[in-house]
Design an enzyme around this catalytic site. Structure first.
Site, short mmCIF file in Angstrom:
data_model
loop_
_atom_site.label_atom_id
_atom_site.label_comp_id
_atom_site.label_asym_id
_atom_site.label_seq_id
_atom_site.Cartn_x
_atom_site.Cartn_y
_atom_site.Cartn_z
N ARG A 260 0.85 -1.30 0.01
CA ARG A 260 -0.15 -0.08 -0.07
C ARG A 260 0.69 1.32 -0.08
O ARG A 260 1.85 1.50 0.65
CB ARG A 260 -0.87 0.02 1.17
CG ARG A 260 -1.73 -1.22 1.42
CD ARG A 260 -2.86 -1.30 2.24
NE ARG A 260 -3.70 -2.38 1.87
CZ ARG A 260 -4.99 -2.93 2.81
NH1 ARG A 260 -4.99 -2.04 3.96
NH2 ARG A 260 -5.34 -4.07 2.42
N ARG A 275 1.29 1.44 10.25
CA ARG A 275 0.98 1.67 8.92
C ARG A 275 2.25 1.33 8.02
O ARG A 275 2.96 2.39 8.19
CB ARG A 275 0.32 2.97 8.93
CG ARG A 275 -0.29 3.46 7.53
CD ARG A 275 -1.06 4.77 7.68
NE ARG A 275 -2.11 4.99 8.48
CZ ARG A 275 -3.15 4.66 8.38
NH1 ARG A 275 -3.53 4.24 7.25
NH2 ARG A 275 -4.40 4.52 9.24
N GLU A 347 -7.69 -1.05 14.17
CA GLU A 347 -8.33 -1.77 13.30
C GLU A 347 -7.43 -2.89 12.90
O GLU A 347 -6.22 -2.92 12.41
CB GLU A 347 -8.82 -1.36 11.85
CG GLU A 347 -9.42 -2.13 10.88
CD GLU A 347 -9.55 -1.56 9.45
OE1 GLU A 347 -9.98 -0.43 9.36
OE2 GLU A 347 -9.08 -2.15 8.57
N SER A 350 -11.16 -6.44 8.70
CA SER A 350 -12.11 -5.94 8.03
C SER A 350 -13.05 -6.81 7.48
O SER A 350 -12.06 -7.73 6.47
CB SER A 350 -11.53 -4.74 7.40
OG SER A 350 -12.62 -4.03 6.74
N ARG A 387 0.02 -6.63 11.26
CA ARG A 387 -0.27 -5.53 12.39
C ARG A 387 -0.62 -6.18 13.60
O ARG A 387 -0.48 -5.51 14.70
CB ARG A 387 -1.56 -4.55 11.52
CG ARG A 387 -1.77 -3.54 12.65
CD ARG A 387 -2.84 -2.73 12.08
NE ARG A 387 -2.83 -1.58 11.26
CZ ARG A 387 -3.69 -0.71 10.53
NH1 ARG A 387 -4.87 -1.02 10.92
NH2 ARG A 387 -3.37 0.19 9.91
#
Length: 423
Positions: A260, A275, A347, A350, A387
């Site tokens: 990403r 991140r 988070e 998801s 994460r």
RNA sequence: GGAGACGUCGCAUAGUCCGGUCUAGUGCGCCACCCUGCUAAGGUGGUAACGGGGCAACCCGUUCGAGGGUUCGAAUCCCUCCGUCUCCGCCA
């Protein structure tokens, strides 16, 4: 891509969905207009083409005397067919482009934007570090103490938001991902190691090339995209196929690296590995019938919660607001673990129900009892990512810098019970 | 990277040299019906997707790996690209 019939029959439903997302409702009316233009120009072309074909047959059987006159006529007709075809193609392209801009129709998501989520439930109890008598360290401090995370060298070699997982850090990630694969296997998923470079049409088909396309790495020389999740490769897996769902959903658990760009998140979560540009993930992906999609969504959520229970983290489940949904999702639930160092939720998973949106774009269909074909539904959900290490280190840390290994993870670490800092 | 062969309606294959009768044939598989007391065999018919029009039987169009081109007309001729296979080279 949404169902054109829905847009024709219940335009107000689609307009309302666009409003809920904060998108343009009038797009619906522009599509209806474009559809009418497309259909009339198509009728003109097809009529001329039918005439051309039948005259072509006359030419073939005509005598030498008749032939010149016929050829003159057909030559003229050919010009018209060409012009009509160009019109029809253009009208069709305009229509397609507009239709692809419509996002999936929201199903049950609360109205509003990013902060308007609804908390579905909270599970587990966050530790009271004050009562325990020490300040919780953040995951990077703990990880560095364990010689598990090295962001300095990550930055040296690859730039910001890159890292090395070393020693127990590397083992912890493998343990998590292996636990996730086992969880998926128990639930009947087929594990899959997917490509991480995909063609433009697959990336576009999953709906990732819309508004947030600047999030995605693109290799210009080869015109390939690096996936941000194996969802992309798994959605493309059955593209242009008619699949058989008569024995239940097709369920895959993708294991892949994820990339990403994190454009537009400058200054956010810059410390540690919260991140990052590259990480690993085990992702569930299901193909179901439309009717079964909502139930499958709950099943995926339940499996995510099973994984969170396995690593013993306090978390909450939120129902994401319409304005914060990806363009493909009709509804999305996130599981967020408590992050003691920052006193906030992070988070970790998801899960999205994309209904028939991706399947239409990628042409994944099933055959119904009557023999007709129709679009299937697709769903995805996270089982574990790099994460998770953040939340595990922080929630299971001890005052001396050691970390208790959650029981569920111990079998994946050779029975290791505690991670001890290195001098 | 170089040379060659190939890509056709589920699978297999005909058709491509020589453009029109290809509305793409045949076999296998599959479905329905018929026949035979069961099984096996046999017979008849059907058997793609997508789009448009009636919204029902039907009619029309598009698709022969993809995209262009030539032509009144392309599975068939030309160009570009993609993929598969074989051989060679290079790297591991």
């Amino acid at each position: 891509m949404i169902d054109l019939n829905l847009l024709r029959d219940e335009p107000e439903l689609v307009r309302e969905s666009q409003r809920l997302r904060g998108e343009d409702p009038e797009l619906v009316d522009r599509i209806i207009d474009a559809d009418a233009r497309r259909r009339s120009s198509l009728a003109a072309f097809e009529g001329a083409r039918a005439e051309q074909k039948s005259m072509g047959k006359q030419v073939a059987t005509a005598s030498a005397d008749e032939r010149p006159a016929l050829l003159a006529k057909t030559k003229e007709l050919a010009e018209r067919v060409k012009a009509f075809q160009a019109d029809a193609t253009q009208a069709g392209n305009e229509f397609d482009e507009l239709l692809r801009q419509i996002q999936n129709v929201v199903e049950g998501a609360p109205p509003g934007g990013e902060d308007d989520y609804i908390v579905v439930r909270e599970v587990g109890q966050a530790r009271d570090f004050t009562a325990e008598g020490f300040q919780p360290a953040d995951h990077l401090a703990i990880g560095e103490g364990l010689r598990a995370i090295d962001t300095a060298r990550g930055a040296k070699v690859s730039g910001s938001r890159f890292y090395y997982l070393t020693g127990i850090g590397a083992r912890l990630e493998l343990a998590l991902l292996n636990a996730a694969v086992d969880c998926a296997l128990r639930a009947g998923f087929t594990p899959v190691i997917t490509p991480t470079l995909v063609k433009p049409e697959v990336m576009a088909g999953t709906g990732f090339l819309g508004r947030h396309s600047d999030e995605i790495y693109h290799l210009g020389t080869d015109d390939l995209y690096l996936v941000g999740t194996s969802e992309v490769a798994l959605a493309g897996y059955h593209s242009d196929e008619i699949i058989d769902l008569s024995d239940g959903p097709l369920r895959y658990a993708g294991w892949s690296a994820c990339y990403r760009r994190e454009a537009g998140s400058h200054g956010k979560d810059v410390r540690g590995i919260i991140r990052v540009h590259q990480f690993h993930k085990v992702e569930m992906f299901s193909y179901t019938t439309v009717e079964d999609a909502a139930a499958e969504h709950q099943r995926l959520l339940a499996l995510e919660e099973e994984m969170l229970a396995l690593v013993d983290l306090p978390y909450r489940v939120i129902d994401t607001a319409a304005g914060d949904l990806g363009s493909s999702a009709a509804r999305k639930f996130d599981c967020e673990a408590w992050l003691p160092s920052q006193q906030r939720y992070l988070e970790l998973t998801s899960t999205s129900n994309c209904t028939t949106y991706q399947a239409r774009r990628l042409s994944v269909r099933e055959r119904t009892e009557s023999g007709a074909t129709r679009a299937v539904a697709t769903l995805n959900g996270t089982l574990a990512t790099t994460r998770w290490i953040v939340a595990i280190l922080e929630n299971h840390q001890q005052a001396d810098g050691s970390v208790t290994v959650p029981e569920g993870l111990r079998p994946y670490l050779g029975g290791l019970e505690v991670l001890i800092p290195k001098a």
